[in-house]
Motif scaffolding. Sequence first.
Motif, PDB file in Angstrom:
ATOM      1  N   THR A 105       8.907  70.733 -23.367  1.00  0.00           N
ATOM      2  CA  THR A 105       9.441  69.618 -22.587  1.00  0.00           C
ATOM      3  C   THR A 105      10.360  68.752 -23.423  1.00  0.00           C
ATOM      4  O   THR A 105      11.494  68.433 -23.022  1.00  0.00           O
ATOM      5  CB  THR A 105       8.280  68.774 -22.023  1.00  0.00           C
ATOM      6  N   ILE A 106       9.896  68.349 -24.614  1.00  0.00           N
ATOM      7  CA  ILE A 106      10.711  67.437 -25.424  1.00  0.00           C
ATOM      8  C   ILE A 106      11.949  68.146 -25.967  1.00  0.00           C
ATOM      9  O   ILE A 106      13.023  67.560 -26.076  1.00  0.00           O
ATOM     10  CB  ILE A 106       9.874  66.820 -26.571  1.00  0.00           C
ATOM     11  N   TRP A 107      11.825  69.460 -26.263  1.00  0.00           N
ATOM     12  CA  TRP A 107      12.974  70.185 -26.799  1.00  0.00           C
ATOM     13  C   TRP A 107      14.072  70.330 -25.751  1.00  0.00           C
ATOM     14  O   TRP A 107      15.255  70.139 -26.037  1.00  0.00           O
ATOM     15  CB  TRP A 107      12.528  71.556 -27.301  1.00  0.00           C
ATOM     16  N   THR A 108      13.710  70.671 -24.529  1.00  0.00           N
ATOM     17  CA  THR A 108      14.728  70.805 -23.486  1.00  0.00           C
ATOM     18  C   THR A 108      15.381  69.459 -23.202  1.00  0.00           C
ATOM     19  O   THR A 108      16.584  69.393 -22.941  1.00  0.00           O
ATOM     20  CB  THR A 108      14.125  71.377 -22.192  1.00  0.00           C
ATOM     21  N   ARG A 109      14.597  68.391 -23.258  1.00  0.00           N
ATOM     22  CA  ARG A 109      15.184  67.068 -23.031  1.00  0.00           C
ATOM     23  C   ARG A 109      16.156  66.679 -24.136  1.00  0.00           C
ATOM     24  O   ARG A 109      17.103  65.925 -23.896  1.00  0.00           O
ATOM     25  CB  ARG A 109      14.071  66.021 -22.909  1.00  0.00           C
ATOM     26  N   MET A 110      15.937  67.176 -25.348  1.00  0.00           N
ATOM     27  CA  MET A 110      16.853  66.868 -26.450  1.00  0.00           C
ATOM     28  C   MET A 110      18.241  67.442 -26.222  1.00  0.00           C
ATOM     29  O   MET A 110      19.194  67.070 -26.914  1.00  0.00           O
ATOM     30  CB  MET A 110      16.294  67.405 -27.775  1.00  0.00           C
ATOM     31  N   SER A 111      18.384  68.331 -25.267  1.00  0.00           N
ATOM     32  CA  SER A 111      19.709  68.895 -24.984  1.00  0.00           C
ATOM     33  C   SER A 111      20.671  67.840 -24.453  1.00  0.00           C
ATOM     34  O   SER A 111      21.881  68.094 -24.356  1.00  0.00           O
ATOM     35  CB  SER A 111      19.590  70.042 -23.979  1.00  0.00           C
TER      36      SER A 111
ATOM     37  N   LEU B 131      15.901  73.004 -18.186  1.00  0.00           N
ATOM     38  CA  LEU B 131      15.461  71.769 -17.532  1.00  0.00           C
ATOM     39  C   LEU B 131      15.064  72.087 -16.092  1.00  0.00           C
ATOM     40  O   LEU B 131      15.471  73.110 -15.527  1.00  0.00           O
ATOM     41  CB  LEU B 131      16.578  70.723 -17.554  1.00  0.00           C
ATOM     42  N   SER B 132      14.304  71.204 -15.489  1.00  0.00           N
ATOM     43  CA  SER B 132      13.763  71.497 -14.155  1.00  0.00           C
ATOM     44  C   SER B 132      14.825  71.526 -13.070  1.00  0.00           C
ATOM     45  O   SER B 132      14.615  72.111 -12.012  1.00  0.00           O
ATOM     46  CB  SER B 132      12.684  70.470 -13.792  1.00  0.00           C
ATOM     47  N   GLY B 133      15.967  70.900 -13.291  1.00  0.00           N
ATOM     48  CA  GLY B 133      17.018  70.907 -12.279  1.00  0.00           C
ATOM     49  C   GLY B 133      17.974  69.746 -12.457  1.00  0.00           C
ATOM     50  O   GLY B 133      17.883  68.979 -13.428  1.00  0.00           O
TER      51      GLY B 133
ATOM     52  N   ALA C 179      18.697  62.140 -14.753  1.00  0.00           N
ATOM     53  CA  ALA C 179      17.836  61.089 -15.304  1.00  0.00           C
ATOM     54  C   ALA C 179      17.977  61.000 -16.823  1.00  0.00           C
ATOM     55  O   ALA C 179      18.002  59.897 -17.398  1.00  0.00           O
ATOM     56  CB  ALA C 179      16.382  61.358 -14.926  1.00  0.00           C
ATOM     57  N   LEU C 180      18.093  62.142 -17.479  1.00  0.00           N
ATOM     58  CA  LEU C 180      18.285  62.147 -18.935  1.00  0.00           C
ATOM     59  C   LEU C 180      19.614  61.517 -19.316  1.00  0.00           C
ATOM     60  O   LEU C 180      19.705  60.719 -20.268  1.00  0.00           O
ATOM     61  CB  LEU C 180      18.206  63.575 -19.471  1.00  0.00           C
ATOM     62  N   ARG C 181      20.679  61.861 -18.587  1.00  0.00           N
ATOM     63  CA  ARG C 181      21.996  61.282 -18.880  1.00  0.00           C
ATOM     64  C   ARG C 181      21.972  59.768 -18.710  1.00  0.00           C
ATOM     65  O   ARG C 181      22.561  59.028 -19.517  1.00  0.00           O
ATOM     66  CB  ARG C 181      23.054  61.881 -17.936  1.00  0.00           C
ATOM     67  N   GLN C 182      21.288  59.303 -17.662  1.00  0.00           N
ATOM     68  CA  GLN C 182      21.230  57.861 -17.445  1.00  0.00           C
ATOM     69  C   GLN C 182      20.397  57.186 -18.540  1.00  0.00           C
ATOM     70  O   GLN C 182      20.763  56.123 -19.035  1.00  0.00           O
ATOM     71  CB  GLN C 182      20.633  57.561 -16.074  1.00  0.00           C
TER      72      GLN C 182
END
Length: 821
Positions: A278-284, A347-349, A355-358
């Motif tokens: 989860t945290i690794w994909t969010r780091m993208s 990422l889930s979609g 949400a990550l970009r924001q």
Amino acid sequence: MARTACLRQVGNLPADLTSFVGRRRELTEIRRMLSVSRLVTLTGVGGVGKTRLALRAAAEQHRAFDKVVLADLTGLTDPELVVETVAAAAGLRDQSTRPLDALSHFLAAQRTLLVLDNCEHLRDACARLADHLLRIAPELRIIATSRQSLGVTCEHQMPIAPLSVPEPDAPFTATLPQAYDAVGLLVERARAVLPDFALSQDNKTAVVELCRRLDGIPLAIELAAVRLRALSVHALVERLGDRYTCLTNGGLGLTPRQRTLHSLIDWSFRLLSTQERTIWTRMSVFPADFDLDAVEVICTGDGVDSADTLDLVDTLLDKSLLVREEHGGEVRYRMLDTLRQFARGRLSGPDEWAALRQGHRDYYFRLVDRAADEWIGPRQTYWFARLGLERAHLRAAMEHCLGQEGGAAGVTVATGARGVTEATGATGAMAVTAVTAGLRVATALAVLYWQPNSYFNEGRHWIDRLLAASPEPSALRAQAFCYGAEMAHVQSDEAAADLMTKEGLALAERLGDRRAVAHASRVAGLRVLTAGDWTTAISLLERSIAGYEGLRDTPSRIGIVIAMIIRATAATYLGDAQEADRLFARTLDLTEGNGSCRVWALTIGASNLWIRGDLDRATSIALQSLLLSRKHHDPHNVATSLELLAWVHAARGRHREAAHLLGVVEQAGDVFGASPQRLGRQVEFHEQCVAVLKEKLGAEGFARAVRQGRRCSVAQAVARALGDDAQDQGDQGDRRHRRDRGGEHAAHREPEDDSSPLTAREQEIAELIAQGLSNKEISSTLVIAQRTTEGHVEHILAKLGFSSRTQIAAWTTARKAGRRD
């Protein structure tokens, strides 16, 4: 094994963290290609090692070039900023409105090797830039890395194949790692996790099979090697084979090698825990290197506890899914571009990505707010460097604001502390559109980053785009117009500066916003002062100063200082020395703890003193500015101070020294893009100085002295001006010689004090001044030339901010008394 130890760091190339294995044939071929072609593009699939090979080739050939420059384009998405990014990598600032011409001139003046890394997503812009630079700069060579060629006429493409692998039935020999680079890399990386690992008759077949299964792709081998901590080579091959069976239908649209790498990364990904995935994909979401704080804020929540962040990052580093780097003592992390693309696809979609970009945007915007809050104080130097590290993130955040349809995605920001409110005196919090938030941050960066760094083109780029996207009248819009006008004015783009100044002032007056009116009046005052209307300038600047009074936000505290500096210059032009001195003294009071503003207050103050003919005070203040500019790494002000000292030398009859300094300033302009700000009468003063020097030295003598100056580094010139050059080192050697002889003066010297701002020789002279000795008597005591003593006394006055020998004596006596206590 074809293995090369880490090379020392060259230019701005990153230092090697691991040994370089193999690729000797490729390195030889790159060297050969560069001898016959000026553009060599390394192409190949992601993970094949293009970047590492390009960096190694550049490092090995650095002695053949005057300068080696790496421009990493990985985190850049806007093709309009390619030139600025390359110029910044080369150490240039973009004072010119034609940054491509400035970069071309800089590269044409020396033999440069430029590495353009990761060009594929900006292929057209990189191709245009490379084509132009190669036509203009005959000594330039370029190594580019891309997944496809750039398509430039003179380009030589070099496809980078995976590392060589042996045939399945290759006989076992001790030299197998040397003969096949894939085996060599696997053995080398395996030893990093298992120091006793060795290639043997027992594991040879499995090692060869593993390298073959991974197609010799370096990234795949690196990822697989870390698994040998938990698995044998045989078990790794078996599990990898099972994984491929499961993924045979997965890599649609990919080449066989891409499917291999994709499968290997996917296998590593599936071995992660749920939290690690989860945290690794969010780091993208990070376009460039990032720190732990950013991960804790942006990538946690919904299944990942922020308290676990450090352990999770440490695990990902251990599994080679992150790269650790250090920048100025700060630890940061980076995800390879190939891995980032894979992680983003997991990422889930689109909702999670949005949400990550924001979250990314909000985090870095809050970072700018913190920088503004702490700018005037002891952390200014830290924030100056920090904003530079976060440049790619700030770009991505502003781009995200512009990409929000209709600016609908709102941001809640604190107001009142930073000078970005829509109405005077507003406090608390307010919700703003994404575009408004972007414009707010752009105006803050104009003050905190773009103008101090002379990144005028980039500042104008973002302000222009954000203004176009937010046409509604507001105080923030008025301020943005003024910052754009200010940067255009520095670049001598007078048409744009006039238009934006008028729009900003008219809007500020219509809205009646005190801060906006003060800022617009200051910019308008500068414009008319430059045009020669000093009386109107004074009226506008006094209105600006009155508007700023009492405002405590950072832009206002900086704005009032600048307004006073300009107002003092107008007073000097009108012959009102008393008013100029009063305003200069006030700016020094206001800039306590604000180094970036203080250096300019000192420089302009020194310039005004020179205009009035007060050469001693002008020299003293200019040296103070030069010392502070060096401390704050401000190349623009260093160049301006050196030019002013050249004018002083010319006025004192030191014509060759003056011409030499002008040559140093020219060289500073080439290296840093930091030529002095010659606006209005500054151009006149420069031309007057040049005319005098040509008359006194002759045209050829002047040109020769300027050439000599151009060969002197800026650092050497600054050290010489401040008195800590080779002459001072020689004096210290004389002092050591006298001390060894048991000389009376040496025997009674106070021990050197590390807390003193003075050099050892300057401290010695200060103590003799406190004893009442004249310059002639000091020269006789220390056995040095009287002119050298006079120079040291000037430096002591400048460093301590004093104007008399009596003050030096009092300061020295007080320090000695304090040491005795």
